[in-house]
Design a protein around this motif. Structure first.
Motif, PDB file in Angstrom:
ATOM      1  N   ASP A 153      24.279  23.472 -19.233  1.00 60.13           N
ATOM      2  CA  ASP A 153      25.441  22.616 -19.432  1.00 60.13           C
ATOM      3  C   ASP A 153      25.514  21.649 -18.257  1.00 60.13           C
ATOM      4  O   ASP A 153      26.326  21.798 -17.344  1.00 60.13           O
ATOM      5  CB  ASP A 153      26.708  23.474 -19.518  1.00 60.13           C
ATOM      6  N   GLY A 154      24.633  20.656 -18.272  1.00 63.45           N
ATOM      7  CA  GLY A 154      24.511  19.763 -17.119  1.00 63.45           C
ATOM      8  C   GLY A 154      23.709  20.425 -16.012  1.00 63.45           C
ATOM      9  O   GLY A 154      23.367  21.602 -16.079  1.00 63.45           O
ATOM     10  N   HIS A 164      15.964  25.012 -23.716  1.00 59.35           N
ATOM     11  CA  HIS A 164      16.632  23.797 -23.253  1.00 59.35           C
ATOM     12  C   HIS A 164      15.768  22.573 -23.515  1.00 59.35           C
ATOM     13  O   HIS A 164      16.291  21.517 -23.922  1.00 59.35           O
ATOM     14  CB  HIS A 164      16.971  23.892 -21.766  1.00 59.35           C
ATOM     15  N   SER A 168      16.966  19.402 -25.669  1.00 57.19           N
ATOM     16  CA  SER A 168      17.155  18.117 -24.987  1.00 57.19           C
ATOM     17  C   SER A 168      16.021  17.123 -25.213  1.00 57.19           C
ATOM     18  O   SER A 168      16.227  15.910 -25.152  1.00 57.19           O
ATOM     19  CB  SER A 168      17.329  18.345 -23.478  1.00 57.19           C
TER      20      SER A 168
END
Length: 452
Positions: free
Chosen positions: A246-247, A69, A73
């Motif tokens: 996902d958020g 992640h 990100s």
């Protein structure tokens, strides 16, 4: 000894530590960071750092890695073992490979044992070893278990663990030891130990490192292996593929009728309220796992993976904390939470169940079921108590006598989870001891029994 800026990011519940290394130029290295990235985000933002590197020592058995992640990100460069076969972009490292961090260097050391593809990372300041991120190889006062890859490889990996620890012991005595697994981890380390150490301290005080030979080490390590949460066996493959958020995890509100429909379709109702509140009243069939640092471990131990989960929480409990703890072990997204909590359930006219708490002096002649770990039970228990570890209880509930029973653990949290599991399987006339064996000993003025 070189001085580097290393910050431990401790997860008390899972008993693990991630590490942040300030590289001194606005960038940071993160080691063994969990998918619950809140502490990593807070630490890097507080220092004004960008997570430039994320190193994983092994395909973890007890939490999901946040490395993929971060790569997606933040553009973080992931450093990991070539033998891990990860299916996402990363720098695949083999024994002796080095990565220039900009002034500091990170050297990969093949240290199989806890897992077959395990790497330790030696942090070098110039040519000076500052410390070693030992992951699940050398721990403070211990070494991590070797039975999580495959049962038939447990002894083989224990012997590899012996050789890996001997290799690490050749480092200078003043080199810092920064392990991932620590006290509270089922992976595992002795309770109450410090989180970090030095090579010299471990050579002096770690009984496994002081074992006279491979045979003695293997016998001692294999003899120390206890039970562990079933979810451990699923996360290595998930980490090999990598996980993206996902958020930020959360809980959506569900009305009573929606919750009833989900339960009818096989969802589990998970009540995170404190023991006393659950005992006073709860939805029939609900499982009690109080929200506390150990919440994730027991969620992964007691709830089958893949089941939709509906949460009942108290008004003062943080829904984000519930969702993040579930997410970091692969339980998510959750179906949601009962809007209005138990009050909404009772206002809609639906029944509740009570599981009373009893004091140690009020046990009477009722059967006592102790659900602590085997080592805890052997160290001291109420005379005549029967014993089934909480993690094994669901599978054995049908074997247990259906008679008035007081369930006990160390404080009450695990006992209430056990009582809820027994209620789900049809047991009645259950109560939970408010306290633990020492409370009974004080109340009765009698010694505890030991042994199994």
């Amino acid at each position: 000894m070189s001085s580097v800026d290393v910050v431990a990011l401790v997860d008390e519940g899972l008993g693990n530590s991630a590490y942040l290394v300030d590289l001194g130029d606005g960038r940071a290295l993160l080691v063994d960071v969990s998918l619950d990235l809140r502490s990593a985000w807070a630490a890097t933002r507080r220092r004004g750092l960008r997570p430039a590197f994320a190193a994983d020592t092994h395909l973890h058995a007890d939490f999901l890695s946040g490395a993929r992640h971060l790569a997606d990100s933040e553009g973080t460069r992931v450093l990991a073992s070539a033998a891990g076969g990860r299916e996402f972009g990363h720098t695949a490292l083999r024994d002796g490979d080095e990565v220039d961090l900009g002034g500091l260097r990170l050297r990969a050391l093949a240290t199989p044992g806890h897992t077959h593809e395990h790497l330790a990372f030696l942090l070098l300041d110039g040519d000076t070893p500052a410390g070693v991120f030992t992951g699940g190889s050398l721990l403070v006062g211990a070494a991590a278990r070797t039975d999580l890859v495959a049962p038939e490889r447990t002894e083989e990996l224990a012997r590899l663990q012996y050789r890996s620890l001997r290799r690490l012991a050749t480092l200078p005595d003043d080199v810092a030891v920064w392990p991932t697994h620590g006290a509270g981890s089922f992976c595992s380390a002795p309770p109450g130990t410090r989180r970090t150490s030095t090579i010299g301290a471990e050579k002096a005080g770690n009984a496994l490192l002081r074992a006279p030979d491979e045979e003695a080490f293997t016998e001692a390590l294999l003899g120390s292996l206890g039970s562990f949460p079933a979810y451990f066996l699923t996360l290595a493959e998930t980490n090999r593929r990598g996980v993206l958020l996902d958020g930020e995890p959360g809980l959506r509100a569900l009305d009573v009728d929606t919750v009833r429909g989900l339960l009818a379709d096989g969802a589990w109702l998970l009540d995170t309220r404190p023991v006393a509140e659950f005992g006073a009243a709860h939805v029939p069939g609900a499982l009690s796992i109080p929200l506390r640092p150990a919440f994730a471990s027991w969620l992964g131990w007691l709830v089958p993976p893949g089941r939709p989960l509906v949460i009942v929480r108290g008004p003062g409990q943080d829904p984000a904390e519930v969702a993040w703890q579930a997410a970091k072990i692969g339980y998510g997204p959750l179906a949601g939470e009962l809007a209005g909590g138990l009050g909404a359930w009772t206002a809609a006219g639906h029944p509740v169940v009570r599981t009373p708490l009893v004091r140690a002096e009020d046990l009477g002649g009722r059967r006592v079921l102790d659900v602590r770990q085997e080592a805890e039970f052997a160290a001291g228990h109420v005379p005549g108590a029967s014993h089934v570890e909480l993690g094994a209880l669901a599978a054995r509930a049908g074997e247990l006598p259906r008679e008035p029973t007081v369930v006990m653990c160390g404080h009450g949290e695990r006992a209430m989870s056990a009582a809820a599991l027994l209620e789900r399987s049809g047991h009645r006339d259950l109560a939970v001891l408010d306290g633990g064996p020492r409370d009974w000993a004080r109340a009765e003025g009698r010694p505890l029994a030991d042994g199994t």
